[in-house]
Scaffold this motif. Structure first.
Motif, mmCIF file in Angstrom:
data_model
loop_
_atom_site.group_PDB
_atom_site.id
_atom_site.type_symbol
_atom_site.label_atom_id
_atom_site.label_comp_id
_atom_site.label_asym_id
_atom_site.label_seq_id
_atom_site.Cartn_x
_atom_site.Cartn_y
_atom_site.Cartn_z
ATOM 1 N N ASP A 400 -5.778 2.615 -9.273
ATOM 2 C CA ASP A 400 -4.349 2.621 -8.959
ATOM 3 C C ASP A 400 -4.152 2.407 -7.467
ATOM 4 O OD1 ASP A 400 -4.126 4.870 -11.507
ATOM 5 O OD2 ASP A 400 -2.614 3.276 -11.349
ATOM 6 N N LEU A 401 -3.332 1.435 -7.133
ATOM 7 C CA LEU A 401 -2.942 1.197 -5.739
ATOM 8 C C LEU A 401 -1.450 1.510 -5.634
ATOM 9 C CD1 LEU A 401 -3.140 0.039 -2.839
ATOM 10 C CD2 LEU A 401 -2.805 -2.233 -3.845
ATOM 11 N N SER A 402 -1.098 2.477 -4.777
ATOM 12 C CA SER A 402 0.290 2.917 -4.679
ATOM 13 C C SER A 402 0.772 2.840 -3.246
ATOM 14 C CB SER A 402 0.418 4.378 -5.138
ATOM 15 O OG SER A 402 -0.181 4.550 -6.394
ATOM 16 N N SER A 403 2.041 2.495 -3.088
ATOM 17 C CA SER A 403 2.662 2.523 -1.767
ATOM 18 C C SER A 403 4.161 2.719 -1.925
ATOM 19 C CB SER A 403 2.402 1.222 -1.015
ATOM 20 O OG SER A 403 3.118 1.240 0.217
ATOM 21 N N PHE A 406 5.613 -0.782 0.493
ATOM 22 C CA PHE A 406 5.646 -2.208 0.134
ATOM 23 C C PHE A 406 5.271 -2.370 -1.342
ATOM 24 C CE2 PHE A 406 1.413 -1.270 1.801
ATOM 25 C CZ PHE A 406 0.552 -1.868 0.887
ATOM 26 N N ASP A 407 5.605 -3.545 -1.878
ATOM 27 C CA ASP A 407 5.255 -3.909 -3.259
ATOM 28 C C ASP A 407 3.789 -4.325 -3.261
ATOM 29 O OD1 ASP A 407 4.960 -4.920 -5.788
ATOM 30 O OD2 ASP A 407 6.607 -6.367 -5.648
ATOM 31 N N THR A 408 2.953 -3.497 -3.888
ATOM 32 C CA THR A 408 1.508 -3.692 -3.768
ATOM 33 C C THR A 408 0.984 -4.817 -4.645
ATOM 34 O OG1 THR A 408 1.118 -2.119 -5.546
ATOM 35 C CG2 THR A 408 1.155 -1.235 -3.300
ATOM 36 N N ASN A 409 -0.150 -5.359 -4.228
ATOM 37 C CA ASN A 409 -0.911 -6.295 -5.051
ATOM 38 C C ASN A 409 -2.383 -5.937 -4.870
ATOM 39 O OD1 ASN A 409 -1.048 -8.407 -6.876
ATOM 40 N ND2 ASN A 409 -1.303 -9.957 -5.277
ATOM 41 N N GLY A 431 1.146 -0.589 -12.410
ATOM 42 C CA GLY A 431 1.319 0.840 -12.138
ATOM 43 C C GLY A 431 2.788 1.204 -12.259
ATOM 44 N N SER A 432 3.119 2.426 -11.864
ATOM 45 C CA SER A 432 4.526 2.820 -11.912
ATOM 46 C C SER A 432 5.304 2.081 -10.828
ATOM 47 C CB SER A 432 4.642 4.331 -11.716
ATOM 48 O OG SER A 432 4.091 4.695 -10.478
ATOM 49 N N GLY A 433 6.567 1.758 -11.112
ATOM 50 C CA GLY A 433 7.386 1.057 -10.128
ATOM 51 C C GLY A 433 6.765 -0.273 -9.757
ATOM 52 N N ILE A 464 -5.330 4.465 -2.732
ATOM 53 C CA ILE A 464 -6.051 3.969 -3.903
ATOM 54 C C ILE A 464 -6.663 5.186 -4.596
ATOM 55 C CG2 ILE A 464 -7.973 2.541 -4.715
ATOM 56 C CD1 ILE A 464 -7.761 0.976 -2.082
ATOM 57 N N ALA A 465 -6.484 5.274 -5.901
ATOM 58 C CA ALA A 465 -7.149 6.325 -6.682
ATOM 59 C C ALA A 465 -7.970 5.655 -7.764
ATOM 60 C CB ALA A 465 -6.108 7.257 -7.303
#
Ligand code: ZN
Length: 471
Positions: A400-403, A406-409, A431-433, A464-465
């Protein structure tokens, strides 16, 4: 969609063989972390915190559900109120109001649950992410066992038991003696109806609850929400209970916690128990939760009394902290204190420049924090961070990449002879959102995780998880 629920007193007539009532809401990890830091003591029965923690242990001891206490105060009313759904962390306190709303007449305490709906209409309940508890400070309280006093003093511990029942997903029971009955009574401990209620949601004592953070040996792993330690100075404490329902290692009960030290650190971890001879493990693990050779530490009696203590310099990374005992039948509560100071900021993680010109960070953590910055390597007009991880055992992983910035890629590629190999995966919004998620099975080898943005030139913090997906 997120939702909040205020658990109200409703008495229903039920035509079934049990009296307990379950909501459709539950913790999908089978555990809940509570911040327990109410100040002060009861008039005659010790501190409020000890009473609350006994209530948590009482539920944990009769089911596969686990309450974990973190010894810090957290305001239960953060992000509470109309249209708000809590901050995702669970706190408790006395208060004159329910986070700004009046307590109902004769209401002693309220549990405010919130979580993520299981379908778009939210008709199947929600997965609980927060269950703050507020006790009415306008009432008179004490801690005592047995029959209720007739002087109007409410008994805190049994009300805590009751509210924790709501927090784990139970509604009111109409069994006469149950703790989950809508009214406080002479009942001061969990009854068979309460125990049947929690078992119907999470399974009975001894059952294994699967969590998303678990190691390759199938041991349940608890990741406290203050488990990322970035320093320079950090101290934290937690309390737990060894019981027969725990994971077993060599025939001994084991509780396992995960902490990530973001920098090289000097650490002092002490484990004490009044009821058993404690034994402490510290094991550094890779991004896919395999132990890293030569980075395992253990101690039996270096602490005070028969306490265990590990005091040394460690490399930045993710570690499992294991609490167990020398004694096969050890049970009872324990306390852990962790003091760390950063010895070599920002980190000893090795960075090298790849043949493509981009810097690559070698980071074995399963939890990685970073930021896209305007000074980063630019690829396709987007900033790019690359992190190298090693996989030693074939592993089904979820990354999972979260921020919030910004809109992650997210990119994932395998590396063969220092070059990008045949595996190239990319995800924008699974992921979420607008967060990214990749789920795949990785063969042993070297991989790069690429963090970038969907839109050009975005920057900001991300995390990152990496979690193992169990069969
Ligand atoms: Zn209630």
């Amino acid at each position: 969609m997120r939702i909040a629920a205020l658990l109200l007193i409703t008495l229903l007539s039920i035509n079934s063989s049990h009296a307990y009532e379950v909501s459709e809401n539950f913790w999908d990890t089978g555990q809940a972390i509570f911040h327990v830091g109410i100040s002060g003591s009861s008039p005659t029965g010790g501190t409020w915190n000890d009473a609350f923690k006994r209530s948590m242990a009482a539920w944990s001891n009769v089911s596969s559900f686990e309450f974990v206490a973190v010894d810090n105060y957290l305001d239960p009313c953060i992000d509470r109120g109309e249209g708000l759904f809590g901050d995702g962390s669970t706190g408790i306190d006395f208060s004159a109001s329910v986070c700004g709303s009046e307590f109902g007449e004769n209401t002693l305490a309220v549990t405010l649950s919130a979580g993520n709906c299981q379908n778009p209409q939210c008709t199947n309940g929600f997965i609980i992410t927060d269950a703050d508890i507020v006790f009415n400070s306008a009432e008179t309280w004490d801690v005592y066992s047995g029959s209720l006093r007739f002087d109007g003093t409410n008994e805190f511990e049994r009300v805590a038991l009751h509210e924790l029942g709501h927090a784990l997903g139970l509604n009111h029971s109409n069994a006469n003696a149950a703790i989950m009955r809508a009214f406080m009574s002479d009942t001061d401990s969990l009854q068979s109806d309460d125990i049947a209620g929690i078992a119907s949601i999470y399974g009975s004592e001894g059952a294994v609850t699967e969590t998303t953070v678990a190691n390759i040996y199938g041991v349940t792993l608890v990741a406290p929400d203050n488990a990322t330690i970035s320093g320079p100075n950090n101290s934290s404490t937690l309390s737990g209970t060894l019981s027969s329902k725990d994971n077993q290692l060599d025939g001994k009960a084991l509780d396992l916690y995960q902490y990530t030290f973001e920098n090289d650190s000097s650490i002092d971890i002490q484990l004490n128990s009044q009821t058993f001879d404690p034994f402490l493990y510290l094991v550094r693990v890779s991004a896919t939760q395999a132990s890293i050779p030569s980075s395992s530490f253990a101690d039996d009696n270096s602490g005070s009394g028969n306490g265990a203590r590990i005091n040394l310099n460690i490399q930045a990374g993710t570690y499992w902290l294991g609490v167990t005992s020398d004694d096969n039948s050890a049970q009872g509560s324990y306390d852990v204190s962790i003091i760390s100071s950063t010895s070599n900021p920002p980190s000893s993680f090795e960075t090298f420049t790849s043949i493509y010109g981009a810097d690559v960070l070698i980071n074995p953590n399963s939890n990685i924090d970073g930021s896209l910055r305007s000074t980063d390597f630019k690829f396709n007009n987007r900033f790019l961070d690359l992190v190298q991880i090693e996989v030693t055992t074939t592993s089904a992983v979820k990354i999972d990449l979260s921020s919030t910035a910004f809109d992650t890629n997210l990119l994932l590629v395998d590396i063969v002879n220092n070059e990008v190999g045949s595996l190239v995966l990319e995800n924008d919004d699974n992921g979420s959102g607008t967060n990214s998620r990749l789920e795949t099975t990785l063969e042993p080898g070297t991989y790069w995780l690429g963090v970038t943005s969907y839109d050009p030139s975005e920057s900001g913090n991300y995390d990152i998880a990496i979690t193992l997906v169990l069969p």
